[in-house]
Scaffold this motif. Sequence first.
Motif, short mmCIF file in Angstrom:
data_model
loop_
_atom_site.label_atom_id
_atom_site.label_comp_id
_atom_site.label_asym_id
_atom_site.label_seq_id
_atom_site.Cartn_x
_atom_site.Cartn_y
_atom_site.Cartn_z
N THR A 57 18.99 -18.64 8.71
CA THR A 57 18.51 -18.96 9.25
C THR A 57 18.38 -21.03 8.59
O THR A 57 19.17 -21.71 8.71
CB THR A 57 17.19 -19.34 8.21
N GLN A 61 19.53 -20.15 4.62
CA GLN A 61 19.60 -18.75 4.00
C GLN A 61 19.63 -17.99 4.68
O GLN A 61 19.86 -17.69 5.98
CB GLN A 61 17.91 -18.90 4.02
N VAL A 63 19.91 -14.45 6.41
CA VAL A 63 18.84 -13.12 5.81
C VAL A 63 19.71 -11.99 6.48
O VAL A 63 20.82 -12.26 6.92
CB VAL A 63 17.38 -12.78 6.80
N VAL A 125 13.20 -19.20 6.35
CA VAL A 125 13.47 -18.27 6.12
C VAL A 125 12.11 -18.05 5.59
O VAL A 125 11.95 -16.04 6.10
CB VAL A 125 14.40 -18.28 4.36
N PRO A 166 16.34 -11.19 3.24
CA PRO A 166 16.91 -12.41 2.55
C PRO A 166 17.73 -11.71 1.52
O PRO A 166 17.73 -10.56 1.42
CB PRO A 166 15.91 -12.94 1.87
N THR A 170 17.78 -15.20 -2.82
CA THR A 170 17.00 -15.89 -2.39
C THR A 170 15.58 -15.04 -2.59
O THR A 170 14.32 -15.35 -2.42
CB THR A 170 16.88 -16.08 -0.20
#
Length: 412
Positions: A57, A61, A63, A125, A166, A170
Amino acid sequence: MKFKKFSPNDYVMVVKNGKIVKQGLGLSLFYNELTTNIMVAPSTAFDGAFAFDDLVTSDYQRVCVQGVTTYMLTDYEKATQMLDFSYNKGAAVYEKIAVTMALLEKRINNIIKAIIIREVSRKDVRTVIRCADEMAKVIVDKLEADESITKLGVSIVGVNILGINPNAETRKALEAAAREEILKEQDDAIYMRRNAAIEQERIIKENEINTEIKVAEKEREKQEKEQDMKKYVQQCELDMKKEEQEREQAMKLKALQAELTMNNEKQEKEQAMRLRALKANLALDTEKQEKELELREKAATKKMEIDNEEMLGKIELEKKNKEYTALEAENAKIKADQEAYAVEGIVRAYNNLNVALVEACAMAQMDPGTLMARAFMNIGENADKIGTFNMTPDLLQTIANGIGENLVKKQA
């Protein structure tokens, strides 16, 4: 020659010398293996699953996006050019079609992955986790506009995002943040409850103070009322004295008003008499004026009627004059035409007469004086041809006497 019958969901294309000679769903045909090639493509829709766990992202982060794509072949000629759908006798045809469709699914998933990478890299995220439906719509729009999908002869039926997750760390951080938010709301609720209790205590104390204030105000009002009663008694005594004085003044005023009333009545009666006399005079004058106006109106009406009758008579007379003038003009025109016709006849007759004969006839009826005058006219006309002309006084006397006698005869 071989005979083959295909299933209803198979789209069959028969190729000879590099050209498609026959195509359609579920064909049954005879073919020669040496000169004919056959391609078989499925006409049903396929579901292709995808899962991409290496997406990052905008806030760095990782995902994982999972979903399903439903697609089907719509342009079979383009699909057979991009993929191998050839039919070989004795081979596992449907297994080959499954392998080919798996390759097609991989190509579609690669395009979808590129689209998802671009979309995920633009959002953080938290936003990515909540935008599954939006992302599915974006993927469908991008696939429909993608030229590579068109070249593959594929039509996208739908895309569904089944999950956006995620990584574990996270997720824990997000859960902790949400948990802290919930605990904060719990603490806020406790604080609000305590504040409500304090507010209730404050309200109770304020009510007690307000009660004491109201009691003090009631006592002050009681004292003020007692003072008001004393002032009222004193005011009543003063009012009684004022009323006695006012009554005395009122009696005096009534006496004066009675005198004034008598005087006013006397003056009003005199004025009424005068007004009656004036009204009588005015009534007589008004009747006289009304009669005069009535007579004037009658005279004016009569005069108007006479003028109207005269005007109508003049109009009728003018109409008759107009008719008479038209008739007179017509008669004059007829008479003028008759006279012109007569003069024209006379002129035609004179044109045909001998001038010398007419002159001789005219001279035969003339008197001697006229003949002499005619002779002198001829002499005057031919003066340039006459050399010498002698006239004696006797001749002139004779001519003058003859002319005078003729004039006297004519006058008689």
